[in-house]
Design an enzyme around this catalytic site. Structure first.
Site, short mmCIF file in Angstrom:
data_model
loop_
_atom_site.label_atom_id
_atom_site.label_comp_id
_atom_site.label_asym_id
_atom_site.label_seq_id
_atom_site.Cartn_x
_atom_site.Cartn_y
_atom_site.Cartn_z
CB THR A 64 -0.94 0.00 1.22
OG1 THR A 64 -1.84 -1.11 1.11
CG2 THR A 64 -1.75 1.29 1.30
CG HIS A 187 -4.85 -8.23 4.27
ND1 HIS A 187 -3.77 -8.88 3.75
CD2 HIS A 187 -4.71 -6.91 3.91
CE1 HIS A 187 -2.99 -8.02 3.09
NE2 HIS A 187 -3.55 -6.82 3.17
#
Length: 482
Positions: A64, A187
């Site tokens: 990210t 996730h």
């Protein structure tokens, strides 16, 4: 009277000089082919009514922070220094996580919101939870900013951003906005889980609401929707136990599937040989820093570790079991699935999506996949800013822009204002002279009680009975069905 006239004309001049407005929205972990689930009607329609690419080529590692900073700066991680979500800094001699030190690798690195803000001439930037936007760069911050706070409701976030574009004193012409899903749920439950499908539908719904607010408030904003990386699923049997291979003298940074190892200088070769032998029996690769792939644009930075471990697609390391995102789920359950990203950026499951829509974006246009470092040049072009030297290229993205639509702030509005103002002032003087001459005449008594007729009534046609038919968010004259 003349002051009021002057103010009105000045407002007209300002209207002529208004800057192009750009909104960049990132949905963390939205994989390029999530559209194949057929649960995104708004995004699907936007792909047809605007410009889209099949996918973006993001930067390595596919995490990210590196990718959001590459989007914001047009630089590869080896250039901007945010090489992972956490990493060891040899100058500071400690592992850096989210902090000012992480994002400030060099003073000359300029995120797009800072470039826009410093350009002046009425330009103002806003950042809403965009990674790295919490801090000042070159002693400058955006006019508007909201730090990371996932408790803020999604519609409230949109309403806040729309208000920035409408601010009466310092209206934003650039806003960078971030949403944490579908990454977070992926996730926890895997890339293709039902939980992720719900978040994908939620992304589509908030996009619909965003476009509705822009249209209802008559905001001609160029909207760019994208992601930072994709996602893949890791199953329990594909978790590799590797942490026991190193002792406490070796620092470990980063997370699955990309681990960074920093042994004492005299033990680098020993640790490397040990792990290289181990990796020959498992699905991961061990790299010395000098052997990292050139196409990753990653290794030429002092923050990159001496030893780097990269799992094969769909595999992870045992650090995965320590993620705090699993605090309310049973991570020991059999046949459990997890989501992971950070793999080679050539792997298709790591690819993000790209859609653009707005007054300066071509309609019903498909652009060839391009690099996320090219986006900075696209932002500059849309904002009428000079494009600085970056690792990207304007030529890769300029094809999506409509021709002859560039708006540049110049002296023209001031000239228009001056000509119109002088003309109207001269007309006003002439009217005053005429009024002084005519006012000597008496108004006939027969007209003293004269009243103007009431303004004509507007007769509206009777309802056709289609009041319930809702105007589609994209049902504008300029985005008709093709």
């Amino acid at each position: 009277m003349y002051l009021n006239l002057f103010l009105i004309l000045f407002q007209i001049a300002l209207a002529f000089s208004q800057h192009s407005q750009v909104l960049v929205v990132s949905f963390d972990g939205f994989r390029y082919n999530y559209f194949d689930k057929h649960i995104t009607p708004t995004l699907d329609r936007l792909k047809l009514k605007g410009t889209h690419a099949e996918f973006l080529r993001n930067v390595f590692i596919t995490k990210t922070y590196p990718n959001h900073h590459s989007i914001a700066t047009g630089l590869y991680p080896e250039s901007h220094g945010v090489v992972a979500n956490s990493f060891y800094d040899p100058t500071l001699k400690r592992i850096l996580k989210y902090s000012e030190e992480m994002w400030h690798y060099r003073d000359d690195i300029t995120p797009i919101w800072i470039l826009n803000e410093k350009a002046g001439e009425g330009r103002h930037s806003g950042t809403f939870m965009w990674p790295g936007s919490d801090f000042a760069y070159q002693n400058t911050k955006p006019t508007f900013s909201v730090v990371y706070n996932t408790s803020i409701k999604w519609r409230d976030r949109v309403d806040t951003v729309v208000s920035w574009f409408q601010d009466s004193a310092t209206p934003a012409n650039l806003v960078m906005m971030y949403f944490e899903e579908p990454d977070k749920e992926a996730h926890r439950f895997g890339a293709d889980s039902e939980a992720v499908s719900k978040q994908i539908a939620r992304v589509d719904e908030i996009t619909s609401y965003l476009l509705q607010q822009l249209l209802e408030n008559n905001l001609p904003v160029n909207v760019i929707l994208l992601s930072d990386h994709g996602m893949t699923t890791v199953t329990s049997e594909r978790i590799i136990n590797v942490l026991h291979m190193v002792d406490n003298s070796t620092l470990v940074a980063g997370v699955t599937p990309a681990l960074q190892l920093i042994p004492p200088a005299d033990r680098v070769w020993t640790v490397y040989r040990l792990l290289a032998e181990h990796s020959s029996h498992y699905n991961y690769t061990v790299y010395l820093k000098k052997d990292l792939l050139d196409r990753w644009h990653f290794k030429n930075n002092e923050r990159v570790p001496p030893i780097f471990l990269l799992a094969d697609e769909g595999y992870g390391f045992d650090d995965l079991l320590a993620f705090d995102i699993f605090e309310d789920v049973d991570i020991a359950a059999e046949n459990r699935t997890y989501g992971a990203h950070g793999y080679d950026n050539a792997v298709s499951s790591m690819h993000p999506f790209f859609i653009a829509w707005g007054p300066r974006i071509k309609k019903n246009y498909t652009i060839e996949p391009f690099d996320t470092v090219d986006l900075y040049s696209l932002f500059c072009k849309l904002l009428d800013l000079d494009v600085p030297q970056t690792d990207g290229s304007l030529s890769n993205v300029v094809g999506m822009l409509t021709e002859g639509q560039t708006r540049t702030v110049s002296s023209l509005p001031i000239k228009i204002f001056a000509v119109v103002a002088v003309s109207l002032l001269l007309m006003g003087c002439a009217c005053c002279i005429t009024h002084q001459i005519l006012k000597q005449d008496r108004t006939p008594a027969s007209l003293q009680s004269y009243k103007l007729l009431d303004p004509p009534r507007i007769i509206r046609p009777k309802s056709s009975g289609n009041e319930q038919e809702e105007r589609h968010l994209l049902g504008n004259d300029d985005i008709e069905e093709s």
